[in-house]
Write a protein that holds these residues in place. Structure first.
Motif, PDB file in Angstrom:
ATOM      1  N   VAL A   1      51.135  50.279  37.588  1.00 44.39           N
ATOM      2  CA  VAL A   1      50.256  50.618  36.459  1.00 44.39           C
ATOM      3  C   VAL A   1      49.894  49.350  35.692  1.00 44.39           C
ATOM      4  O   VAL A   1      48.722  49.118  35.377  1.00 44.39           O
ATOM      5  CB  VAL A   1      50.903  51.663  35.526  1.00 44.39           C
ATOM      6  CG1 VAL A   1      50.093  51.829  34.244  1.00 44.39           C
ATOM      7  CG2 VAL A   1      51.059  52.995  36.239  1.00 44.39           C
ATOM      8  N   ALA A   2      50.872  48.507  35.417  1.00 43.77           N
ATOM      9  CA  ALA A   2      50.596  47.260  34.695  1.00 43.77           C
ATOM     10  C   ALA A   2      49.607  46.397  35.474  1.00 43.77           C
ATOM     11  O   ALA A   2      48.631  45.891  34.906  1.00 43.77           O
ATOM     12  CB  ALA A   2      51.895  46.498  34.444  1.00 43.77           C
ATOM     13  N   ALA A   3      49.825  46.252  36.781  1.00 48.27           N
ATOM     14  CA  ALA A   3      48.937  45.433  37.606  1.00 48.27           C
ATOM     15  C   ALA A   3      47.527  46.018  37.644  1.00 48.27           C
ATOM     16  O   ALA A   3      46.539  45.289  37.527  1.00 48.27           O
ATOM     17  CB  ALA A   3      49.507  45.315  39.022  1.00 48.27           C
ATOM     18  N   LEU A   4      47.432  47.324  37.793  1.00 51.24           N
ATOM     19  CA  LEU A   4      46.116  47.961  37.865  1.00 51.24           C
ATOM     20  C   LEU A   4      45.372  47.879  36.544  1.00 51.24           C
ATOM     21  O   LEU A   4      44.137  47.746  36.516  1.00 51.24           O
ATOM     22  CB  LEU A   4      46.263  49.413  38.336  1.00 51.24           C
ATOM     23  CG  LEU A   4      46.707  49.556  39.793  1.00 51.24           C
ATOM     24  CD1 LEU A   4      47.119  51.001  40.079  1.00 51.24           C
ATOM     25  CD2 LEU A   4      45.634  49.090  40.744  1.00 51.24           C
ATOM     26  N   MET A   5      46.093  47.937  35.438  1.00 50.38           N
ATOM     27  CA  MET A   5      45.446  47.802  34.130  1.00 50.38           C
ATOM     28  C   MET A   5      44.932  46.371  33.929  1.00 50.38           C
ATOM     29  O   MET A   5      43.868  46.171  33.333  1.00 50.38           O
ATOM     30  CB  MET A   5      46.393  48.220  33.012  1.00 50.38           C
ATOM     31  CG  MET A   5      46.722  49.703  33.019  1.00 50.38           C
ATOM     32  SD  MET A   5      45.280  50.793  32.965  1.00 50.38           S
ATOM     33  CE  MET A   5      44.631  50.435  31.342  1.00 50.38           C
ATOM     34  N   VAL A   6      45.669  45.373  34.424  1.00 49.36           N
ATOM     35  CA  VAL A   6      45.172  43.998  34.369  1.00 49.36           C
ATOM     36  C   VAL A   6      43.874  43.907  35.174  1.00 49.36           C
ATOM     37  O   VAL A   6      42.880  43.321  34.719  1.00 49.36           O
ATOM     38  CB  VAL A   6      46.223  42.994  34.894  1.00 49.36           C
ATOM     39  CG1 VAL A   6      45.610  41.612  35.088  1.00 49.36           C
ATOM     40  CG2 VAL A   6      47.422  42.908  33.960  1.00 49.36           C
ATOM     41  N   LEU A   7      43.866  44.504  36.370  1.00 47.18           N
ATOM     42  CA  LEU A   7      42.661  44.483  37.199  1.00 47.18           C
ATOM     43  C   LEU A   7      41.496  45.205  36.524  1.00 47.18           C
ATOM     44  O   LEU A   7      40.341  44.768  36.627  1.00 47.18           O
ATOM     45  CB  LEU A   7      42.950  45.097  38.565  1.00 47.18           C
ATOM     46  CG  LEU A   7      43.915  44.291  39.436  1.00 47.18           C
ATOM     47  CD1 LEU A   7      44.251  45.065  40.702  1.00 47.18           C
ATOM     48  CD2 LEU A   7      43.350  42.927  39.773  1.00 47.18           C
ATOM     49  N   PHE A   8      41.784  46.297  35.830  1.00 45.78           N
ATOM     50  CA  PHE A   8      40.758  47.014  35.062  1.00 45.78           C
ATOM     51  C   PHE A   8      40.115  46.080  34.039  1.00 45.78           C
ATOM     52  O   PHE A   8      38.883  46.026  33.902  1.00 45.78           O
ATOM     53  CB  PHE A   8      41.402  48.231  34.391  1.00 45.78           C
ATOM     54  CG  PHE A   8      40.539  48.913  33.377  1.00 45.78           C
ATOM     55  CD1 PHE A   8      39.425  49.639  33.760  1.00 45.78           C
ATOM     56  CD2 PHE A   8      40.853  48.852  32.029  1.00 45.78           C
ATOM     57  CE1 PHE A   8      38.629  50.281  32.819  1.00 45.78           C
ATOM     58  CE2 PHE A   8      40.071  49.492  31.084  1.00 45.78           C
ATOM     59  CZ  PHE A   8      38.954  50.209  31.484  1.00 45.78           C
ATOM     60  N   LYS A   9      40.942  45.337  33.321  1.00 43.83           N
ATOM     61  CA  LYS A   9      40.420  44.416  32.315  1.00 43.83           C
ATOM     62  C   LYS A   9      39.622  43.287  32.967  1.00 43.83           C
ATOM     63  O   LYS A   9      38.595  42.844  32.434  1.00 43.83           O
ATOM     64  CB  LYS A   9      41.562  43.854  31.447  1.00 43.83           C
ATOM     65  CG  LYS A   9      42.161  44.909  30.529  1.00 43.83           C
ATOM     66  CD  LYS A   9      41.108  45.438  29.579  1.00 43.83           C
ATOM     67  CE  LYS A   9      41.650  46.428  28.590  1.00 43.83           C
ATOM     68  NZ  LYS A   9      40.661  46.793  27.566  1.00 43.83           N
ATOM     69  N   MET A  10      40.063  42.808  34.140  1.00 43.42           N
ATOM     70  CA  MET A  10      39.333  41.760  34.840  1.00 43.42           C
ATOM     71  C   MET A  10      38.002  42.283  35.377  1.00 43.42           C
ATOM     72  O   MET A  10      37.006  41.560  35.417  1.00 43.42           O
ATOM     73  CB  MET A  10      40.175  41.168  35.971  1.00 43.42           C
ATOM     74  CG  MET A  10      41.388  40.382  35.474  1.00 43.42           C
ATOM     75  SD  MET A  10      40.963  38.985  34.394  1.00 43.42           S
ATOM     76  CE  MET A  10      41.158  39.691  32.745  1.00 43.42           C
ATOM     77  N   ALA A  11      37.952  43.564  35.742  1.00 42.35           N
ATOM     78  CA  ALA A  11      36.678  44.161  36.155  1.00 42.35           C
ATOM     79  C   ALA A  11      35.688  44.163  35.003  1.00 42.35           C
ATOM     80  O   ALA A  11      34.495  43.920  35.202  1.00 42.35           O
ATOM     81  CB  ALA A  11      36.906  45.586  36.670  1.00 42.35           C
ATOM     82  N   ARG A  12      36.173  44.408  33.817  1.00 36.03           N
ATOM     83  CA  ARG A  12      35.294  44.352  32.644  1.00 36.03           C
ATOM     84  C   ARG A  12      34.764  42.946  32.419  1.00 36.03           C
ATOM     85  O   ARG A  12      33.590  42.757  32.106  1.00 36.03           O
ATOM     86  CB  ARG A  12      36.030  44.842  31.399  1.00 36.03           C
ATOM     87  CG  ARG A  12      36.160  46.344  31.371  1.00 36.03           C
ATOM     88  CD  ARG A  12      36.534  46.807  29.999  1.00 36.03           C
ATOM     89  NE  ARG A  12      36.402  48.258  29.911  1.00 36.03           N
ATOM     90  CZ  ARG A  12      36.892  48.974  28.936  1.00 36.03           C
ATOM     91  NH1 ARG A  12      37.527  48.379  27.930  1.00 36.03           N
ATOM     92  NH2 ARG A  12      36.736  50.275  28.917  1.00 36.03           N
ATOM     93  N   VAL A  13      35.628  41.967  32.593  1.00 37.09           N
ATOM     94  CA  VAL A  13      35.193  40.572  32.456  1.00 37.09           C
ATOM     95  C   VAL A  13      34.144  40.261  33.531  1.00 37.09           C
ATOM     96  O   VAL A  13      33.103  39.671  33.246  1.00 37.09           O
ATOM     97  CB  VAL A  13      36.396  39.606  32.559  1.00 37.09           C
ATOM     98  CG1 VAL A  13      35.939  38.165  32.671  1.00 37.09           C
ATOM     99  CG2 VAL A  13      37.329  39.777  31.355  1.00 37.09           C
ATOM    100  N   ALA A  14      34.400  40.687  34.762  1.00 34.96           N
ATOM    101  CA  ALA A  14      33.511  40.382  35.884  1.00 34.96           C
ATOM    102  C   ALA A  14      32.153  41.069  35.768  1.00 34.96           C
ATOM    103  O   ALA A  14      31.172  40.583  36.317  1.00 34.96           O
ATOM    104  CB  ALA A  14      34.175  40.786  37.202  1.00 34.96           C
ATOM    105  N   THR A  15      32.101  42.169  35.038  1.00 33.54           N
ATOM    106  CA  THR A  15      30.840  42.906  34.924  1.00 33.54           C
ATOM    107  C   THR A  15      30.125  42.662  33.596  1.00 33.54           C
ATOM    108  O   THR A  15      29.286  43.457  33.189  1.00 33.54           O
ATOM    109  CB  THR A  15      31.062  44.417  35.124  1.00 33.54           C
ATOM    110  OG1 THR A  15      32.007  44.890  34.156  1.00 33.54           O
ATOM    111  CG2 THR A  15      31.563  44.714  36.515  1.00 33.54           C
TER     112      THR A  15
END
Length: 84
Positions: free
Chosen positions: A43-57
């Motif tokens: 969950v922690a790793a996936l939430m980090v990826l969620f935030k990075m997706a926001r940065v990337a988009t």
């Protein structure tokens, strides 16, 4: 902790909900996968990826980076526990 409880408890609830959702949606029981295949560290790793997706988009707001760092810190704490 005051508003949502401990990160560990929250991440455990999220892992249970995500696991159940994905297990049912993709019929993972038929494929031999148990319901508890997502853990709190995931969950922690996936939430980090969620935030990075926001940065990337294009949602490159400072709070995305701050939140990602917070999720990463939680993941580090959880990862240090035996059951993480």
């Amino acid at each position: 902790d005051n508003q949502y409880g401990s990160p560990e408890a929250s991440f455990e609830a999220i892992a249970d909900l995500w696991g159940s959702y994905l297990w049912n949606k993709h019929d993972l029981g038929r494929k031999g996968l148990g319901k508890n295949f997502i853990n709190t560290e995931d969950v922690a790793a996936l939430m980090v990826l969620f935030k990075m997706a926001r940065v990337a988009t294009g949602q490159n707001k400072s709070d995305n980076w701050i939140d990602a760092a917070g999720y990463a810190a939680c993941g580090g704490e959880i990862g240090g526990n035996a059951n993480g």
